[in-house]
Design a protein around this motif. Sequence first.
Motif, PDB file in Angstrom:
ATOM      1  N   LEU A 268      31.580  23.685  34.631  1.00 40.53           N
ATOM      2  CA  LEU A 268      32.875  24.664  34.155  1.00 40.53           C
ATOM      3  C   LEU A 268      32.718  25.629  35.681  1.00 40.53           C
ATOM      4  N   ILE A 269      33.962  25.873  36.071  1.00 40.79           N
ATOM      5  CA  ILE A 269      34.106  27.112  37.140  1.00 40.79           C
ATOM      6  C   ILE A 269      34.809  28.371  36.232  1.00 40.79           C
ATOM      7  N   LEU A 270      33.860  29.341  36.217  1.00 46.35           N
ATOM      8  CA  LEU A 270      34.553  30.583  35.385  1.00 46.35           C
ATOM      9  C   LEU A 270      34.374  31.903  36.277  1.00 46.35           C
ATOM     10  N   PRO A 271      35.287  32.242  36.947  1.00 47.20           N
ATOM     11  CA  PRO A 271      35.356  33.320  37.709  1.00 47.20           C
ATOM     12  C   PRO A 271      35.448  34.633  36.714  1.00 47.20           C
ATOM     13  N   ALA A 272      34.733  35.849  37.311  1.00 47.84           N
ATOM     14  CA  ALA A 272      34.867  37.034  36.436  1.00 47.84           C
ATOM     15  C   ALA A 272      36.142  37.595  36.928  1.00 47.84           C
ATOM     16  N   ALA A 273      36.763  38.429  35.853  1.00 46.74           N
ATOM     17  CA  ALA A 273      38.224  38.908  36.058  1.00 46.74           C
ATOM     18  C   ALA A 273      38.318  40.447  35.411  1.00 46.74           C
ATOM     19  N   THR A 274      38.981  41.122  35.937  1.00 48.27           N
ATOM     20  CA  THR A 274      39.453  42.448  35.069  1.00 48.27           C
ATOM     21  C   THR A 274      40.764  42.212  34.856  1.00 48.27           C
ATOM     22  N   PHE A 275      41.444  43.009  34.073  1.00 45.81           N
ATOM     23  CA  PHE A 275      42.849  42.919  33.740  1.00 45.81           C
ATOM     24  C   PHE A 275      43.348  44.612  33.412  1.00 45.81           C
ATOM     25  N   VAL A 276      44.513  44.686  33.634  1.00 43.79           N
ATOM     26  CA  VAL A 276      45.241  45.911  33.282  1.00 43.79           C
ATOM     27  C   VAL A 276      46.665  45.596  32.491  1.00 43.79           C
ATOM     28  N   LEU A 277      46.841  45.798  31.659  1.00 37.98           N
ATOM     29  CA  LEU A 277      48.176  45.392  30.657  1.00 37.98           C
ATOM     30  C   LEU A 277      49.049  46.945  30.599  1.00 37.98           C
ATOM     31  N   GLY A 374      37.323  44.837  44.733  1.00 38.36           N
ATOM     32  CA  GLY A 374      37.865  44.363  43.677  1.00 38.36           C
ATOM     33  C   GLY A 374      37.877  43.151  43.326  1.00 38.36           C
ATOM     34  N   ARG A 375      37.683  42.887  41.926  1.00 40.31           N
ATOM     35  CA  ARG A 375      37.265  41.332  41.430  1.00 40.31           C
ATOM     36  C   ARG A 375      38.775  40.736  41.310  1.00 40.31           C
ATOM     37  N   GLN A 376      38.950  39.575  40.939  1.00 40.12           N
ATOM     38  CA  GLN A 376      40.183  38.879  40.489  1.00 40.12           C
ATOM     39  C   GLN A 376      40.923  39.630  39.457  1.00 40.12           C
ATOM     40  N   SER A 377      41.954  40.411  39.644  1.00 37.16           N
ATOM     41  CA  SER A 377      42.558  41.049  38.389  1.00 37.16           C
ATOM     42  C   SER A 377      43.871  40.559  38.016  1.00 37.16           C
ATOM     43  N   PHE A 378      43.966  40.429  36.757  1.00 40.12           N
ATOM     44  CA  PHE A 378      45.270  40.249  36.115  1.00 40.12           C
ATOM     45  C   PHE A 378      45.994  41.485  35.883  1.00 40.12           C
ATOM     46  N   ILE A 379      47.044  41.960  36.521  1.00 38.28           N
ATOM     47  CA  ILE A 379      47.901  42.979  35.953  1.00 38.28           C
ATOM     48  C   ILE A 379      49.304  42.725  35.864  1.00 38.28           C
ATOM     49  N   GLY A 380      49.713  43.271  34.626  1.00 36.95           N
ATOM     50  CA  GLY A 380      51.007  43.096  34.219  1.00 36.95           C
ATOM     51  C   GLY A 380      51.209  43.154  32.703  1.00 36.95           C
ATOM     52  N   THR A 381      52.263  42.694  32.286  1.00 41.01           N
ATOM     53  CA  THR A 381      52.674  42.592  30.808  1.00 41.01           C
ATOM     54  C   THR A 381      51.688  41.671  30.071  1.00 41.01           C
ATOM     55  N   PRO A 382      51.395  41.401  28.810  1.00 42.55           N
ATOM     56  CA  PRO A 382      50.626  40.533  28.422  1.00 42.55           C
ATOM     57  C   PRO A 382      51.422  39.172  28.703  1.00 42.55           C
ATOM     58  N   SER A 383      52.697  39.047  28.692  1.00 38.00           N
ATOM     59  CA  SER A 383      53.358  37.605  28.877  1.00 38.00           C
ATOM     60  C   SER A 383      52.817  37.305  30.381  1.00 38.00           C
ATOM     61  N   LYS A 384      53.020  38.422  31.307  1.00 36.91           N
ATOM     62  CA  LYS A 384      52.758  38.021  32.724  1.00 36.91           C
ATOM     63  C   LYS A 384      51.368  37.491  32.711  1.00 36.91           C
ATOM     64  N   VAL A 385      50.556  38.329  32.247  1.00 41.22           N
ATOM     65  CA  VAL A 385      48.997  37.959  32.506  1.00 41.22           C
ATOM     66  C   VAL A 385      48.679  36.475  31.779  1.00 41.22           C
TER      67      VAL A 385
END
Length: 467
Positions: A268-277, A374-385
């Motif tokens: 499995l390929i599992l990148p580390a990621a951050t997120f801001v909602l 910066g790591r892979q980051s998911f930024i946006g509304t919960p729906s966008k993320v």
Amino acid sequence: MSKPLKQIHLAAHFPGVNNTTVWSDPAAGSQIDFSSFVHLARTAERAKFDFLFLAEGLRLREQGGQIYDLDVVGRPDTFAVLAALAAVTDRLGLAGTINSTFNEPYEVARQFASLDHLSAGRAAWNVVTSWDEFTGQNFRRGGFLAQEDRYERAKQFLTAAQVLFDSWRGDEIVADKESGTFLADPDVGRFQHRVSQFDIAGQFNVPRSPQGRPVIFQAGDSEEGREFAASSADAIFSRHSTLEAGRAFYTDVKDRLDRYGRGRDELLILPAATFVLGDTDADAQEKAALIRRQQVSGQTAIKFLEQLWNRDLSDHDPDGPLPEVDPLVGENTIAKGRASVRMHRDPLDVARQWRELAATKNLSSREVIIEVTGRQSFIGTPSKVAETINEFVQTDASDGFILAPHLTPGGIDEFADTVVPLLQERGVFRSEYEGTTLRDHLGLAAPRNRDENRDENRNRATERAAS
């Protein structure tokens, strides 16, 4: 016929103090109290995550002979924390980073086999090497190994540990309760393993655990790391932050599996990621910019610059331009062993790239470090993320993500409550655990023991001879 949807794998990283954590935030709690570990683990289990992941620090980080603020809190022992968490969780996998440079196969195999028993089959081992000289000072083997030597030791270490795990087949001891005796195979647990790094022989004293062996993770992104993962790991971490880079890495590593007789679903390929909602995408972007400035202080920016430039830059203004002088090439005297074997294979070329980035975007030194670290980051509304995470997985840029929150211990609460339900609605993430072991969660088959591997090799040889 449309392609079936891939199921997303999610994990939570308890980060400790590093350049992801905002320990100064009023909402941040202790990085070491057991209650913090419990909160994060139970939230991850409530959200049906695959596992919780702990990093490891064998020494406080330092630079130029001084400890700096990324590690002032210290790090408790990985096995102690995971064993304690096994008692307060039921299904969540428990993954720990354990070093192959400064440990021994017997003790590590014994600890992981014990953890797998205590957790009823939820243990995982992130096999890493050590790259810096000052960590070695804590052990009888001072200094650090060259990259090719570190990976060779890691391969031999993992093989030796697997020999120990497989020294029990699972049915060697039968208890006769009437006579109060055990009927045991006299060779139970016997092992002998002689290679350049390890010359060991004896008897392993922990019975075969529920998973047979812990799930094996690997974190290297180098050529050696990718090959090691393809040959031996069940999952590999990745740092690639765009769809294009993620797909390229995914394809590269998966394509290596065939020469080791492995299928594409066995790694499995599992990148580390951050997120801001946020309530809106713009709101999330504004919050993310503030968090990144909290994560990379002026002092932290200087430390990163020093690791590349290999110079004392304590008088450099982090809010000014990048240093005009070129990096010093050669032995790293700022963080020995670090820059030469980890991120910066060609310091002059990296400095050139950073200068081009600074000129293009008119960035200060600190702003450059904010961008490049910066790591892979998911930024946006919960729906966008949720939509973005699903796109990465369905288009083979990853098989899932290890989420590194910026707050401890409540950093994944909002994600669990808002993003996870949306992924479940899409049918790409479980609503309940279907199995009991971490291998069940990850869709990995049970590992073959030595006898099974030997029998399969014999069968293949017979088939080749007959053809």
